[in-house]
Design a protein around this motif. Structure first.
Motif, short mmCIF file in Angstrom:
data_model
loop_
_atom_site.label_atom_id
_atom_site.label_comp_id
_atom_site.label_asym_id
_atom_site.label_seq_id
_atom_site.Cartn_x
_atom_site.Cartn_y
_atom_site.Cartn_z
N ALA B 78 0.83 -1.22 0.00
CA ALA B 78 0.00 0.00 0.00
C ALA B 78 0.86 1.26 0.00
CB ALA B 78 -0.93 0.00 1.20
N SER B 79 1.95 1.26 0.78
CA SER B 79 2.75 2.49 0.85
C SER B 79 3.64 2.64 -0.38
CB SER B 79 3.60 2.51 2.12
OG SER B 79 4.60 1.53 2.06
N GLU B 80 4.05 1.50 -0.96
CA GLU B 80 4.96 1.55 -2.10
C GLU B 80 4.24 1.85 -3.42
OE1 GLU B 80 9.18 1.13 -2.79
OE2 GLU B 80 7.91 1.40 -1.04
N TYR B 81 3.09 1.22 -3.62
CA TYR B 81 2.45 1.28 -4.94
C TYR B 81 1.07 1.96 -4.95
CZ TYR B 81 6.05 -2.23 -5.64
OH TYR B 81 7.24 -2.88 -5.67
N MET B 82 0.50 2.22 -3.78
CA MET B 82 -0.88 2.71 -3.78
C MET B 82 -1.03 4.03 -3.03
SD MET B 82 -2.57 -0.95 -2.80
CE MET B 82 -4.27 -0.48 -2.96
N SER B 83 0.06 4.74 -2.78
CA SER B 83 -0.08 5.94 -1.96
C SER B 83 -0.08 7.20 -2.83
CB SER B 83 1.03 6.00 -0.92
OG SER B 83 2.27 6.16 -1.56
N SER B 84 -0.76 8.22 -2.34
CA SER B 84 -0.74 9.51 -3.02
C SER B 84 0.03 10.49 -2.14
CB SER B 84 -2.16 10.02 -3.24
OG SER B 84 -2.72 10.45 -2.03
N ALA B 85 0.59 11.52 -2.76
CA ALA B 85 1.44 12.46 -2.02
C ALA B 85 0.61 13.51 -1.27
CB ALA B 85 2.42 13.13 -2.97
N ALA B 86 -0.70 13.51 -1.51
CA ALA B 86 -1.54 14.54 -0.91
C ALA B 86 -1.54 14.42 0.62
CB ALA B 86 -2.96 14.41 -1.44
N PRO B 87 -1.57 15.57 1.34
CA PRO B 87 -1.64 15.50 2.81
C PRO B 87 -2.98 14.94 3.27
CG PRO B 87 -1.83 17.78 2.06
CD PRO B 87 -1.52 16.95 0.85
N MET B 88 -3.02 14.48 4.53
CA MET B 88 -4.25 13.92 5.08
C MET B 88 -5.26 15.04 5.32
SD MET B 88 -2.67 11.31 7.87
CE MET B 88 -4.28 10.84 8.52
N ASP B 89 -6.54 14.66 5.27
CA ASP B 89 -7.62 15.61 5.47
C ASP B 89 -8.00 15.61 6.96
OD1 ASP B 89 -9.73 17.30 5.08
OD2 ASP B 89 -11.10 15.71 4.39
N LEU B 90 -7.21 16.31 7.76
CA LEU B 90 -7.43 16.30 9.21
C LEU B 90 -8.34 17.46 9.63
CD1 LEU B 90 -3.82 15.59 10.57
CD2 LEU B 90 -5.67 13.95 10.24
N ASN B 91 -8.93 17.31 10.80
CA ASN B 91 -9.76 18.37 11.39
C ASN B 91 -8.90 19.60 11.66
OD1 ASN B 91 -10.53 19.69 14.14
ND2 ASN B 91 -12.44 18.85 13.33
N SER B 92 -9.40 20.80 11.32
CA SER B 92 -8.56 22.01 11.39
C SER B 92 -8.20 22.37 12.84
CB SER B 92 -9.24 23.17 10.68
OG SER B 92 -10.53 23.34 11.20
#
Lengths: 137, 189
Positions: B78-92
């Motif tokens: 998952a981390s090697e082939y299925m990850s996106s570089a976008a940051p996580m959508d955390l609560n502000s």
């Protein structure tokens, strides 16, 4: 190699844990601060789906792959071990942001620091076994 | 399709999928519970010399160890082939709160670099979180007889009252740590 199916099942779990961000310390922090629905949604929808699945298994008497009945052993009726043990685990869950599946998934994610968590969890398990007779259950 | 898989998966996909994995294991004649692997590993390592608790037929648990190796491998894939570089959508609010606790870029990666990067092992707070957290996880899950998979998912799906008590315990511990102790631990260097 009939056991290879478990490797694939584990592989799927590792992918689900990572892609749903269940392995993320941030998501666990948000959960314990009640600031995000994400983790509650995952655990809640897993339980609701699980309740339906188990009801169907029981009603339809679905058999396992080996042709045997799927049996559910009820947990022993007591409360101390669940409350005290659960609370101790909760403390550790909030510290590492990971429960016993994800501590292994994170090693696969490349976080080598979680090898320390895995080793420490083995020590914790050993300590429980060592003091088992002194603990209330 | 590939792009969709690389995005973070929403809760309504992940939750039912986890329940389906539980079903798959039941169908294979097994039970979904990951923390029992820690006991098995202790037994293999010779802990039976010190406590009766570790003297059991651990060979019956080999399937679970194989599952666990898949759980590691799945994390790698998952981390090697299925990850996106976008940051996580955390609560502000959480982002601001964590920044004030010394975490520079909350959500940039899956875990805070300051606490869990490899060199954090040698810092005081890293040591406390990794070693202390690990010991509590191992001790607590065995005392409670299960973790999130065994109690929260499998146990509650089977409407087990003991599992509900355990899950209430998980939250008592988790809330206590997050509100009272984590701010102190994070303030250490």
């Amino acid at each position: 190699m009939r056991k290879i199916k478990f490797l694939f099942a584990g592989l799927l779990l590792g992918i689900i844990f990572t892609k749903s961000e269940v392995v993320s310390w941030y998501r666990i922090y948000e959960m314990f601060k009640f600031k995000s629905f994400h983790m509650f949604g995952i655990i809640g929808s897993a339980i609701i789906t699980g309740i339906i699945i188990i009801q169907v298994i029981k009603k339809r008497r679905i058999k396992s792959i080996n042709g045997t009945s799927i049996l559910f052993t009820p947990k022993q009726i007591t409360w101390k071990r669940y409350l005290f043990g659960g609370t101790i685990f909760g403390l550790g869950w909030a510290m590492t942001g990971a429960c016993p599946g994800p501590i292994f998934t994170l090693v696969g994610n490349g976080y080598l620091s979680f090898l320390v968590v895995v080793f420490s969890a083995l020590i914790g398990t050993f300590l429980y076994g060592y003091f088992i007779k002194k603990l209330p259950h | 399709m590939i792009e969709l898989i690389k995005e973070p998966w929403p809760w309504y996909i992940a939750g039912p999928l986890i329940a389906l994995m539980m079903f798959l294991l039941l169908f294979f004649g097994k039970n979904f519970g990951l923390s029992s692997n820690l006991r098995t590993m202790c037994s293999i390592g010779g802990a039976g010399r010190f406590s009766e608790f570790f003297r059991f037929d651990w060979k019956s648990q080999i399937w679970n160890l194989i599952l666990l190796s898949g759980v590691v491998l799945g994390g790698f894939i998952a981390s090697e082939y299925m990850s996106s570089a976008a940051p996580m959508d955390l609560n502000s609010d959480i982002i601001i709160e964590l920044q004030s606790l010394g975490i520079k870029n909350p959500g940039e990666q899956l875990l805070p670099e300051e606490l869990f990067a490899t060199d954090a092992i040698f810092s005081l707070r890293g040591m406390i979180l990794l070693v202390g957290g690990g010991v509590l996880i191992g001790f607590g899950t065995r005392w409670a007889g299960g973790c999130t998979s065994g109690h929260a998912i499998s146990g509650l799906s089977n409407l087990q009252l003991p599992s509900l008590i355990a899950v209430i315990g998980f939250f008592i511990g988790g809330i206590t740590m997050t509100y009272f102790f984590l701010p102190i631990i994070l303030s250490l260097k």
